[in-house]
Design a protein around this motif. Sequence first.
Motif, mmCIF file in Angstrom:
data_model
loop_
_atom_site.group_PDB
_atom_site.id
_atom_site.type_symbol
_atom_site.label_atom_id
_atom_site.label_comp_id
_atom_site.label_asym_id
_atom_site.label_seq_id
_atom_site.Cartn_x
_atom_site.Cartn_y
_atom_site.Cartn_z
ATOM 1 N N UNK A 54 -8.556 44.577 22.740
ATOM 2 C CA UNK A 54 -7.269 43.925 22.939
ATOM 3 C C UNK A 54 -6.526 43.992 21.613
ATOM 4 N N UNK A 55 -5.409 44.705 21.594
ATOM 5 C CA UNK A 55 -4.689 44.917 20.332
ATOM 6 C C UNK A 55 -3.437 44.052 20.221
ATOM 7 N N UNK A 56 -3.362 42.992 21.044
ATOM 8 C CA UNK A 56 -2.184 42.128 21.044
ATOM 9 C C UNK A 56 -2.609 40.687 20.815
ATOM 10 N N UNK A 57 -1.834 39.973 20.029
ATOM 11 C CA UNK A 57 -2.082 38.555 19.791
ATOM 12 C C UNK A 57 -1.267 37.711 20.760
ATOM 13 N N UNK A 58 -1.674 36.465 20.900
ATOM 14 C CA UNK A 58 -0.813 35.480 21.534
ATOM 15 C C UNK A 58 -0.311 34.540 20.445
ATOM 16 N N UNK A 59 0.879 34.030 20.643
ATOM 17 C CA UNK A 59 1.446 33.070 19.703
ATOM 18 C C UNK A 59 1.123 31.667 20.199
ATOM 19 N N UNK A 60 0.675 30.813 19.294
ATOM 20 C CA UNK A 60 0.252 29.461 19.654
ATOM 21 C C UNK A 60 1.102 28.469 18.868
ATOM 22 N N UNK A 61 1.917 27.710 19.584
ATOM 23 C CA UNK A 61 2.851 26.780 18.952
ATOM 24 C C UNK A 61 2.478 25.356 19.357
ATOM 25 N N UNK A 62 2.250 24.507 18.372
ATOM 26 C CA UNK A 62 1.936 23.104 18.644
ATOM 27 C C UNK A 62 3.200 22.365 19.058
ATOM 28 N N UNK A 63 3.082 21.536 20.081
ATOM 29 C CA UNK A 63 4.213 20.760 20.576
ATOM 30 C C UNK A 63 3.925 19.269 20.386
ATOM 31 N N UNK A 64 4.693 18.623 19.552
ATOM 32 C CA UNK A 64 4.525 17.182 19.396
ATOM 33 C C UNK A 64 3.276 16.811 18.631
ATOM 34 N N UNK A 65 2.801 15.600 18.893
ATOM 35 C CA UNK A 65 1.656 15.062 18.167
ATOM 36 C C UNK A 65 0.356 15.724 18.611
ATOM 37 N N UNK A 66 -0.471 16.054 17.641
ATOM 38 C CA UNK A 66 -1.803 16.576 17.894
ATOM 39 C C UNK A 66 -2.826 15.470 17.634
ATOM 40 N N UNK A 67 -3.861 15.439 18.444
ATOM 41 C CA UNK A 67 -4.889 14.412 18.296
ATOM 42 C C UNK A 67 -6.216 15.048 17.910
ATOM 43 N N UNK A 68 -6.719 14.667 16.750
ATOM 44 C CA UNK A 68 -8.016 15.160 16.313
ATOM 45 C C UNK A 68 -9.124 14.439 17.073
ATOM 46 N N UNK A 69 -10.089 15.204 17.570
ATOM 47 C CA UNK A 69 -11.213 14.633 18.306
ATOM 48 C C UNK A 69 -12.512 14.993 17.602
ATOM 49 N N UNK A 70 -13.349 14.003 17.422
ATOM 50 C CA UNK A 70 -14.695 14.209 16.887
ATOM 51 C C UNK A 70 -15.660 13.948 18.030
ATOM 52 N N UNK A 71 -16.348 14.998 18.462
ATOM 53 C CA UNK A 71 -17.153 14.935 19.683
ATOM 54 C C UNK A 71 -18.631 15.106 19.347
ATOM 55 N N UNK A 72 -19.443 14.237 19.915
ATOM 56 C CA UNK A 72 -20.893 14.404 19.814
ATOM 57 C C UNK A 72 -21.362 15.276 20.974
ATOM 58 N N UNK A 73 -22.189 16.267 20.649
ATOM 59 C CA UNK A 73 -22.735 17.148 21.683
ATOM 60 C C UNK A 73 -24.252 17.110 21.598
ATOM 61 N N UNK A 74 -24.900 16.877 22.744
ATOM 62 C CA UNK A 74 -26.356 16.839 22.773
ATOM 63 C C UNK A 74 -26.901 15.467 22.429
ATOM 64 N N UNK A 75 -28.230 15.415 22.297
ATOM 65 C CA UNK A 75 -28.907 14.136 22.135
ATOM 66 C C UNK A 75 -30.030 14.247 21.107
ATOM 67 N N UNK A 76 -30.414 13.097 20.565
ATOM 68 C CA UNK A 76 -31.567 13.032 19.677
ATOM 69 C C UNK A 76 -31.426 13.907 18.451
ATOM 70 N N UNK A 77 -32.520 14.588 18.097
ATOM 71 C CA UNK A 77 -32.532 15.439 16.910
ATOM 72 C C UNK A 77 -31.611 16.647 17.049
ATOM 73 N N UNK A 78 -31.263 17.006 18.290
ATOM 74 C CA UNK A 78 -30.413 18.177 18.519
ATOM 75 C C UNK A 78 -28.936 17.803 18.665
ATOM 76 N N UNK A 79 -28.615 16.541 18.448
ATOM 77 C CA UNK A 79 -27.218 16.108 18.546
ATOM 78 C C UNK A 79 -26.451 16.546 17.307
ATOM 79 N N UNK A 80 -25.236 17.027 17.506
ATOM 80 C CA UNK A 80 -24.398 17.387 16.369
ATOM 81 C C UNK A 80 -22.939 17.069 16.684
ATOM 82 N N UNK A 81 -22.136 17.074 15.641
ATOM 83 C CA UNK A 81 -20.731 16.690 15.753
ATOM 84 C C UNK A 81 -19.856 17.937 15.716
ATOM 85 N N UNK A 82 -18.849 17.973 16.583
ATOM 86 C CA UNK A 82 -17.877 19.062 16.617
ATOM 87 C C UNK A 82 -16.481 18.461 16.494
ATOM 88 N N UNK A 83 -15.653 19.070 15.658
ATOM 89 C CA UNK A 83 -14.271 18.621 15.498
ATOM 90 C C UNK A 83 -13.328 19.586 16.210
#
Length: 242
Positions: free
Chosen positions: A178-207
């Motif tokens: 694919x030799x074409x890009x898409x343009x990505x324009x933010x509209x208005x307020x953006x909300x940062x999310x910090x998400x926990x994925x998985x459980x126990x020793x395998x749990x990690x955080x994704x932003x």
Amino acid sequence: MRIKVGFISIEDIILPVGFNKYIQALIYNLFSNSLRRFVHEEGFRSKRKFSLFCFSSILEKGQYFKRMKVFNFGKNISFYISSPVTKLMENLVLNLLNGDKYFLGENDIYLSSVEVVYKEIAKDILKVNALTPIEVHQTYKENGRNKTKYFAPFEREFSKLINLNLKSKWEAFYKENLDRDIEIISLGNMNKSVVYYGFGDKKYVVEGWKGKFLLKGEPSVLAFAYDAGLGSKNSQGFGFIE
């Protein structure tokens, strides 16, 4: 292709923090054995392996119990599943309709509805809402340790990495560049999310980031991005857009 699925339970549906992993497991178990093995072990490959499906979080708002770190969603839940691979979605729907009881973590759930959601993308502009956080990152070493840098919509790398990821997914599915890009324009307020994925020793955080975006590009590329999801970790519930 995109579907909205609804489930019902006799008891309240209780899920811990990090429950996206349970939704992912439910989806994998809806594939036939051979297709599940292919998606999980082989996948669609370019420079990386992709599962090429995406899902939203549970659409209903759960009540959070801080002390126990669990959500109570009541007896009814629903969420979206999406993929550019029609074969995956048809197989999933067929097994959904032929099944009886399903498992979401420790909850017994039953299918209450399934709806195909059709959206024609015929123009070169598309306004979307990120229902789950869009996540892009780079890893590097610092003092001999692996570090992860997450990028925000106001940083140049955000659009750059989304496009690189989209091109890799396109190549993995279509077996062409694919030799074409898409343009990505933010509209208005953006909300940062910090998400926990998985459980126990395998749990990690994704932003990641949720909010409204304007996408510009060729309709076929926009349609692919709409079905496949934006950014990384789509099959873990990130980058689902509506």
